[in-house]
Design an enzyme around this catalytic site. Structure first.
Site: not given
Ligand code: IMO
Ligand code: MG
Length: 428
Positions: A13, A16, A40-41, A226
């Site tokens: 988050d 990106k 979630g982009h 992530q």
């Molecule tokens: P973007 O790409 C923030 C976190 C989840 C959890 C951990 C594992 O939008 O930055 P998962 O469902 O991947 O097995 O969850 O990773 N998490 C994220 N946190 N932004 C994301 O994606 C995330 N994708 C997974 O909250 O702590």
């Molecule tokens: Mg996100």
């Protein structure tokens, strides 16, 4: 560019998508290389807000090819819902523009069911996953027994066989370990064979496509999902996701060698957030944290959860720079701090009376660390209209300079708002 990786330098988050969208204006190809619909982009263009989960953000740009690489775990329900939504909104995301790797693994309904059941069974020890089936899908990939790749889905007989084999095991897990409802294999087969036909024209060997694009001198953007601290090897294990979110993951997840990469940009907020459980040394559990959450509207784009907020942690920035080989940083959400009178930067940790400069890999050690803070005067002036580095208030420049120093990485981009043009190229 020509080959630029944009990845998260914190816990996801970081903004990106905004950076990919900004740089993507002159990219010919944008590729996702890991993760899945846990991402979630969010991109804001004029009065439109787009949230991408499966497709790379490049989809907005009519001249960019969108590639879903082999390292992604593809949730077809979410993927086609996204394509439908974008098509309705007038974007061309059909054949010839969107390409899906034949080697990507498919997220099946039992992966989501198992993700949610496993999390529910862990109680207070839960990871706080997005519930999108990411861990179970990567587990099947690594385990090599029941993984279903895109190429398997396209071969009807093979898919039926593999699915029936998988569901026998998954239903046992669901019913006997988790006390959950079993799933109907024949229903899944019917649904996914419909998806398969829709997917077929988009499927190709995306490693060949990407390498050919690079051979032709095209600009290729690798869009990370992530963040570094959620990397399965380098993050705050076990509170991580199940893929390599770091720069090496871009190569293995896209089928492009490391020698082809020119630039690696780590996207980092001017403060920090985390969603889900796990350690967060600079977390603010007081009114200040609440204030940043409200100022930044820090709620998840995928799950709507409130994000935990805290001060910028340079220990983490240095670690991220090291494991990714960052060439530069993109500093986002500067404008959110416009009204904060006193800012804090974590320069290192204190551990048993000693100063620790490097982020510890052991969460039990991390638990014992306390952040060492440096106070910085806030600039208390709006930055949202700034378009050149010199437009920034002096105190904001000092904050950026201190982050560069502490991170040992140059800041090349600064974002001061959600809109595409609210971006500063530092050396211009
Ligand atoms: P973007 O790409 C923030 C976190 C989840 C959890 C951990 C594992 O939008 O930055 P998962 O469902 O991947 O097995 O969850 O990773 N998490 C994220 N946190 N932004 C994301 O994606 C995330 N994708 C997974 O909250 O702590
Ligand atoms: Mg996100």
């Amino acid at each position: 560019m020509p080959a630029t990786i944009v990845l998260g330098a914190q816990w996801g988050d970081e903004g990106k998508a905004k950076i990919v969208d900004f740089l993507g204006a002159d990219a010919e190809v944008v590729v996702r290389f890991q993760g899945g619909a846990n991402a979630g982009h969010t991109v804001k263009v004029d009065d439109q807000t787009y949230i991408f989960h499966a497709l790379p953000v490049g989809g907005i740009n009519p001249n960019t090819l969108c590639v879903v690489g082999n390292g992604v775990v593809l949730d077809l329900e979410s993927f086609f819902a996204e394509l439908d939504d974008l098509t309705e909104r007038g974007l061309d995301v059909g054949e010839g523009r969107v390409f899906v790797s034949n080697c990507a693994h498919v997220v099946m309904p039992y992966h989501k069911a198992l993700d949610q059941a496993a999390e529910a069974s862990k109680g207070s020890g839960a990871i706080g996953t997005t519930g999108r089936g990411i861990g179970p899908a990567y587990r099947d990939k690594i385990d090599r027994t029941h993984g279903i790749r895109v190429m398997d889905l396209l071969d009807t007989e093979r898919f039926r066989d593999r699915l029936r084999g998988a569901i026998a095991e998954k239903n046992q897990l669901l019913t006997q370990i988790y006390d959950a409802e079993p799933l109907d294999a024949e229903q899944i087969i019917r649904d996914y064979l419909v998806f398969a036909e829709r997917l077929r024209p988009l499927v190709t060997d995306t490693s060949v496509l990407l390498n050919e694009a690079l051979d032709e001198g095209k600009r290729v953007l690798f869009e990370g999902a992530q963040g570094t601290l959620l990397d399965v090897d380098h993050g705050t294990y076990p509170y991580v996701t199940s893929s390599n979110t770091t720069a090496g993951g871009a190569c293995s997840g896209a089928g492009v060698g490391p020698t082809r990469i020119d630039e690696i940009i780590g996207v980092t907020k001017a403060y920090m957030t985390r969603v889900g459980n796990g350690p967060f040394p600079t977390e603010l559990l007081d009114d200040e944290g609440e204030r940043i959450r409200e100022l930044g509207q820090e709620y998840g784009a995928t799950t709507g959860r409130a994000r935990r907020c805290g001060w910028f942690d340079a220990t983490i920035a240095r670690m991220s720079s090291r494991v990714n080989g960052l060439t530069n940083l993109a500093l986002t959400r500067m404008d959110i701090l416009d009204t904060v009178e006193t800012l804090k930067l974590c320069t290192a940790y204190r551990l048993d009376g000693e100063v620790l400069e490097e982020f510890p890999a052991d969460p039990r050690v991390l638990d014992k660390c306390t952040p060492i803070y440096e106070e910085v005067e806030g600039w208390c002036a709006p930055t949202t209209e700034a378009r050149h580095y010199d437009d920034l208030p002096d105190k904001a420049k000092a904050y950026v300079a201190r982050i560069e120093d502490l991170s040992r990485t140059k800041v090349s981009l600064i974002s001061v708002g959600a809109q595409r043009d609210a971006t500063i190229r530092v050396d211009e």
